[in-house]
Scaffold this active site. Structure first.
Site, PDB file in Angstrom:
ATOM      1  CB  THR A  35      -0.950   0.043   1.221  1.00 61.72           C
ATOM      2  OG1 THR A  35      -1.831   1.161   1.097  1.00 61.72           O
ATOM      3  CG2 THR A  35      -0.159   0.173   2.524  1.00 61.72           C
ATOM      4  CE  LYS A  36       3.101   3.097  -5.028  1.00 65.47           C
ATOM      5  NZ  LYS A  36       3.157   3.585  -6.438  1.00 65.47           N
ATOM      6  CG  ASN A  37      -4.105   4.861   2.902  1.00 67.98           C
ATOM      7  OD1 ASN A  37      -3.798   5.311   3.989  1.00 67.98           O
ATOM      8  ND2 ASN A  37      -5.319   4.975   2.390  1.00 67.98           N
ATOM      9  CG  ASP A  84     -11.859   6.432  10.149  1.00 68.27           C
ATOM     10  OD1 ASP A  84     -12.419   5.455   9.615  1.00 68.27           O
ATOM     11  OD2 ASP A  84     -10.680   6.397  10.555  1.00 68.27           O
ATOM     12  CG  ASP A 122      -9.704  -3.643  -1.823  1.00 66.91           C
ATOM     13  OD1 ASP A 122      -9.175  -2.526  -1.991  1.00 66.91           O
ATOM     14  OD2 ASP A 122     -10.788  -3.947  -2.345  1.00 66.91           O
ATOM     15  CD  GLU A 144      -6.769  -2.306 -14.781  1.00 66.57           C
ATOM     16  OE1 GLU A 144      -7.857  -2.007 -15.297  1.00 66.57           O
ATOM     17  OE2 GLU A 144      -5.766  -2.665 -15.447  1.00 66.57           O
ATOM     18  CE  LYS A 150      -9.352   3.517  12.039  1.00 64.03           C
ATOM     19  NZ  LYS A 150      -8.958   4.491  11.006  1.00 64.03           N
ATOM     20  N   GLY A 192     -10.188   8.460   5.577  1.00 59.53           N
ATOM     21  CA  GLY A 192     -11.288   7.875   4.822  1.00 59.53           C
ATOM     22  C   GLY A 192     -12.646   8.326   5.329  1.00 59.53           C
ATOM     23  N   GLY A 218      -2.087   6.345   6.026  1.00 56.15           N
ATOM     24  CA  GLY A 218      -2.924   5.992   7.173  1.00 56.15           C
ATOM     25  C   GLY A 218      -2.895   4.500   7.443  1.00 56.15           C
TER      26      GLY A 218
END
EC number: 3.6.1.66
Length: 197
Positions: A8-10, A156, A70, A41, A176, A154, A12
């Site tokens: 992931t490059k997220n 939240d 995901d 993709e 959380k 996101g 959070g």
């Protein structure tokens, strides 16, 4: 310390994984630490399919174990939307505020008793030459009427947790990480970590 690559490059998600995996004695690296990694993709129709696609492609590319997730928001009154399209619900560019605004607009006339929703997280662990392991976690709640709280990312700020009056964005990181969909998926994964590393 054993290392695990999170596909992931997220930022959070990286922070959450780093916190959770540190308790298992694993050092987290992510695609933020790897240059020129191609974007996978996401052509799956479920969270599990997309997680597996990402984990398997990156694992094959680098020939190492990779964990991918995901995740997204499933709203009953919207027939499961935004679902696998959660990150780009309001358009091609990821924009948390626009995504939340679209959901709040679509939910404007939905009564309190029909605002049930859940966060879903599918985690896939791909290892070279081995079958991909997939686990899923959930966090039940409902959609609020406005954005509240400044923690998290996101959806939240519009997701009211379980039988509480707090949104996910009003919880501390520690709170959380005890009840989130990702934490619940991680708990299932933790039970099988001895098979993986």
């Amino acid at each position: 310390m054993k290392k695990v690559l999170i596909a992931t490059k997220n930022e959070g998600k990286v922070k959450e994984f780093t916190f959770m995996f540190s308790e298992m004695g694993l050092e987290v690296t992510s695609l933020l630490d790897v240059e020129n990694t191609p974007d996978v993709e996401e052509t799956g129709t479920t969270f599990a399919e997309n997680a597996a696609l990402k984990a398997e492609e990156i694992s094959e590319l680098y020939n190492i174990p990779v964990i991918a997730d995901d995740s997204g928001l499933v709203i009953d009154a919207l027939d499961g939307r935004p679902g696998v399209f959660s990150a780009r619900y309001a358009g091609i560019e990821k924009d948390d505020n626009k995504n939340m605004d679209k959901v709040l607009d679509e939910m404007r006339s939905v009564p309190p008793e029909e605002r049930s929703a859940r966060f879903v997280c599918a985690l896939a662990v791909a290892r070279p030459g081995m079958e991909t392991l997939i686990v899923e976690g959930y966090c039940e709640g409902e959609i609020g009427y406005k954005k509240t709280g400044s923690n998290g990312f996101g959806y939240d700020p519009i997701f009211v947790v379980g039988h509480t009056s707090s949104t996910m964005a009003e919880l501390t990181k520690e709170e959380k990480n005890k009840i989130s969909h990702r934490a619940n998926a991680m708990a299932k994964l933790k039970d099988q970590m001895h098979l993986l590393f």
